[in-house]
Design a protein around this motif. Structure first.
Motif, PDB file in Angstrom:
ATOM      1  N   GLY A 166       0.789  -1.225   0.000  1.00 29.01           N
ATOM      2  CA  GLY A 166       0.000   0.000   0.000  1.00 29.01           C
ATOM      3  C   GLY A 166       0.822   1.275   0.000  1.00 29.01           C
ATOM      4  N   LYS A 167       2.152   1.137  -0.135  1.00 25.98           N
ATOM      5  CA  LYS A 167       2.982   2.350  -0.177  1.00 25.98           C
ATOM      6  C   LYS A 167       2.662   3.119  -1.448  1.00 25.98           C
ATOM      7  N   PRO A 168       2.405   4.403  -1.317  1.00 24.44           N
ATOM      8  CA  PRO A 168       1.994   5.173  -2.494  1.00 24.44           C
ATOM      9  C   PRO A 168       3.161   5.725  -3.312  1.00 24.44           C
ATOM     10  N   MET A 169       4.393   5.286  -3.027  1.00 25.75           N
ATOM     11  CA  MET A 169       5.510   5.877  -3.751  1.00 25.75           C
ATOM     12  C   MET A 169       6.581   4.834  -4.057  1.00 25.75           C
ATOM     13  N   PHE A 170       7.433   5.217  -4.983  1.00 22.55           N
ATOM     14  CA  PHE A 170       8.596   4.416  -5.327  1.00 22.55           C
ATOM     15  C   PHE A 170       9.812   5.112  -4.717  1.00 22.55           C
ATOM     16  N   VAL A 171      10.720   4.339  -4.149  1.00 24.78           N
ATOM     17  CA  VAL A 171      11.991   4.875  -3.683  1.00 24.78           C
ATOM     18  C   VAL A 171      13.071   3.996  -4.294  1.00 24.78           C
ATOM     19  N   VAL A 172      13.926   4.615  -5.117  1.00 23.14           N
ATOM     20  CA  VAL A 172      14.973   3.851  -5.797  1.00 23.14           C
ATOM     21  C   VAL A 172      16.303   4.575  -5.668  1.00 23.14           C
ATOM     22  N   THR A 173      17.376   3.798  -5.802  1.00 20.76           N
ATOM     23  CA  THR A 173      18.724   4.358  -5.873  1.00 20.76           C
ATOM     24  C   THR A 173      19.025   4.607  -7.343  1.00 20.76           C
ATOM     25  N   LEU A 174      19.501   5.783  -7.651  1.00 22.02           N
ATOM     26  CA  LEU A 174      19.785   6.157  -9.037  1.00 22.02           C
ATOM     27  C   LEU A 174      21.249   5.913  -9.369  1.00 22.02           C
TER      28      LEU A 174
ATOM     29  N   ASN B  56       9.500  -0.096 -11.165  1.00 20.81           N
ATOM     30  CA  ASN B  56      10.648  -0.093 -10.258  1.00 20.81           C
ATOM     31  C   ASN B  56      11.935  -0.345 -11.033  1.00 20.81           C
ATOM     32  N   THR B  57      11.903  -1.295 -11.949  1.00 14.33           N
ATOM     33  CA  THR B  57      13.074  -1.580 -12.788  1.00 14.33           C
ATOM     34  C   THR B  57      13.424  -0.379 -13.653  1.00 14.33           C
ATOM     35  N   LEU B  58      12.415   0.223 -14.258  1.00 19.13           N
ATOM     36  CA  LEU B  58      12.649   1.397 -15.102  1.00 19.13           C
ATOM     37  C   LEU B  58      13.268   2.536 -14.301  1.00 19.13           C
ATOM     38  N   PHE B  59      12.704   2.830 -13.145  1.00 14.93           N
ATOM     39  CA  PHE B  59      13.196   3.958 -12.347  1.00 14.93           C
ATOM     40  C   PHE B  59      14.609   3.717 -11.832  1.00 14.93           C
ATOM     41  N   SER B  60      14.927   2.494 -11.464  1.00  8.88           N
ATOM     42  CA  SER B  60      16.254   2.230 -10.896  1.00  8.88           C
ATOM     43  C   SER B  60      17.353   2.237 -11.957  1.00  8.88           C
ATOM     44  N   THR B  61      17.008   2.194 -13.236  1.00  8.98           N
ATOM     45  CA  THR B  61      18.028   2.246 -14.294  1.00  8.98           C
ATOM     46  C   THR B  61      18.284   3.671 -14.783  1.00  8.98           C
ATOM     47  N   GLN B  62      17.623   4.647 -14.216  1.00 12.70           N
ATOM     48  CA  GLN B  62      17.800   6.039 -14.648  1.00 12.70           C
ATOM     49  C   GLN B  62      19.082   6.634 -14.071  1.00 12.70           C
ATOM     50  N   LYS B  63      19.627   7.585 -14.801  1.00 17.82           N
ATOM     51  CA  LYS B  63      20.838   8.271 -14.340  1.00 17.82           C
ATOM     52  C   LYS B  63      20.453   9.588 -13.663  1.00 17.82           C
ATOM     53  N   PHE B  64      21.080   9.841 -12.537  1.00 22.62           N
ATOM     54  CA  PHE B  64      20.805  11.042 -11.752  1.00 22.62           C
ATOM     55  C   PHE B  64      21.016  12.310 -12.572  1.00 22.62           C
ATOM     56  N   GLU B  65      22.110  12.380 -13.310  1.00 18.23           N
ATOM     57  CA  GLU B  65      22.439  13.581 -14.084  1.00 18.23           C
ATOM     58  C   GLU B  65      21.394  13.839 -15.172  1.00 18.23           C
ATOM     59  N   THR B  66      20.880  12.789 -15.759  1.00 19.10           N
ATOM     60  CA  THR B  66      19.863  12.937 -16.801  1.00 19.10           C
ATOM     61  C   THR B  66      18.563  13.463 -16.205  1.00 19.10           C
ATOM     62  N   LEU B  67      18.188  12.940 -15.043  1.00 19.97           N
ATOM     63  CA  LEU B  67      16.929  13.342 -14.412  1.00 19.97           C
ATOM     64  C   LEU B  67      16.981  14.751 -13.806  1.00 19.97           C
ATOM     65  N   MET B  68      18.137  15.331 -13.763  1.00 14.59           N
ATOM     66  CA  MET B  68      18.251  16.712 -13.259  1.00 14.59           C
ATOM     67  C   MET B  68      17.691  17.710 -14.275  1.00 14.59           C
ATOM     68  N   THR B  69      17.485  17.283 -15.519  1.00 11.51           N
ATOM     69  CA  THR B  69      16.949  18.172 -16.550  1.00 11.51           C
ATOM     70  C   THR B  69      15.458  17.887 -16.759  1.00 11.51           C
ATOM     71  N   ILE B  70      14.759  18.882 -17.245  1.00 12.59           N
ATOM     72  CA  ILE B  70      13.332  18.722 -17.558  1.00 12.59           C
ATOM     73  C   ILE B  70      13.152  17.667 -18.651  1.00 12.59           C
ATOM     74  N   GLU B  71      14.023  17.686 -19.646  1.00 15.87           N
ATOM     75  CA  GLU B  71      13.928  16.718 -20.729  1.00 15.87           C
ATOM     76  C   GLU B  71      14.088  15.298 -20.209  1.00 15.87           C
ATOM     77  N   GLY B  72      14.984  15.101 -19.260  1.00 19.30           N
ATOM     78  CA  GLY B  72      15.193  13.780 -18.672  1.00 19.30           C
ATOM     79  C   GLY B  72      13.957  13.286 -17.927  1.00 19.30           C
ATOM     80  N   LYS B  73      13.325  14.191 -17.194  1.00 19.03           N
ATOM     81  CA  LYS B  73      12.093  13.821 -16.472  1.00 19.03           C
ATOM     82  C   LYS B  73      10.961  13.504 -17.451  1.00 19.03           C
ATOM     83  N   ARG B  74      10.851  14.291 -18.509  1.00 18.44           N
ATOM     84  CA  ARG B  74       9.816  14.021 -19.522  1.00 18.44           C
ATOM     85  C   ARG B  74      10.062  12.676 -20.206  1.00 18.44           C
ATOM     86  N   ALA B  75      11.322  12.385 -20.514  1.00 17.45           N
ATOM     87  CA  ALA B  75      11.653  11.114 -21.160  1.00 17.45           C
ATOM     88  C   ALA B  75      11.316   9.940 -20.243  1.00 17.45           C
TER      89      ALA B  75
END
Length: 172
Positions: free
Chosen positions: A73-81, A120-139
């Motif tokens: 029932g946890k409403p969020m994902f917590v992953v290491t990037l 969860n698999t998708l989120f944990s494969t993301q790169k921190f530097e990429t997600l720092m940009t708006i384009e990375g979050k949209r992707a």
């Protein structure tokens, strides 16, 4: 002679007052009829009837938002990037799926463990530097949408959801 002058002026004065009275009545009638006609035009001729509206365009269903939750029932994902600087970075994401069909919502809830595992698999494969940009979050949002749509395609035969939304996204 004075009496005749008074008689003539009285007849003329009476005629003038009758003319004024007729003019006032005619003007009042014009105002009332004009106002009534304008009111009828605006009130009765404005919007089409519900039947005309329904036949002119298909009814658009309201959006239904479904929280993507884990079995606990946890409403969020917590992953290491992943990161280039070898420091530990974490992401916390609250995720919702937008659809317009209750059948899709029911299927999404039924297959929630699979949806959570894939996201969860998708989120944990993301790169921190990429997600720092708006384009990375949209992707990442587009990838999440495609992931859930492919699951729904496999399970119910159609993509079902319109998009995945991040209602809260925190990275550190």
């Amino acid at each position: 002679m004075a009496e005749e002058a008074e008689k003539d002026s009285a007849e003329q004065g009476g005629g003038k007052s009758k003319k004024k009275l007729i003019i006032i009545i005619v003007l009042a009638l014009l105002i009332v009829l004009g106002g009534g006609g304008a009111a009828a035009f605006f009130l009765l001729g404005g919007d089409p009837s519900p039947e005309e509206t329904a036949s002119a365009e298909p009814a658009r269903k309201d959006a239904i938002y479904t929280k993507i939750r884990t079995l606990e029932g946890k409403p969020m994902f917590v992953v290491t990037l992943q990161s280039d600087d070898e420091a530990r970075h974490y992401m916390q994401a609250y995720v919702e799926a937008k659809s317009r069909d209750q059948e899709v919502v029911d299927a999404l809830e039924l297959h929630m463990p699979l949806v959570v595992a894939r996201l969860n698999t998708l989120f944990s494969t993301q790169k921190f530097e990429t997600l720092m940009t708006i384009e990375g979050k949209r992707a990442m949002r587009e990838q999440a949408t495609q992931t859930v749509q492919s699951i729904m395609q496999d399970k119910i035969g159609r993509p079902g959801i319109e998009t995945i939304l991040f209602t809260n996204l925190v990275m550190q």
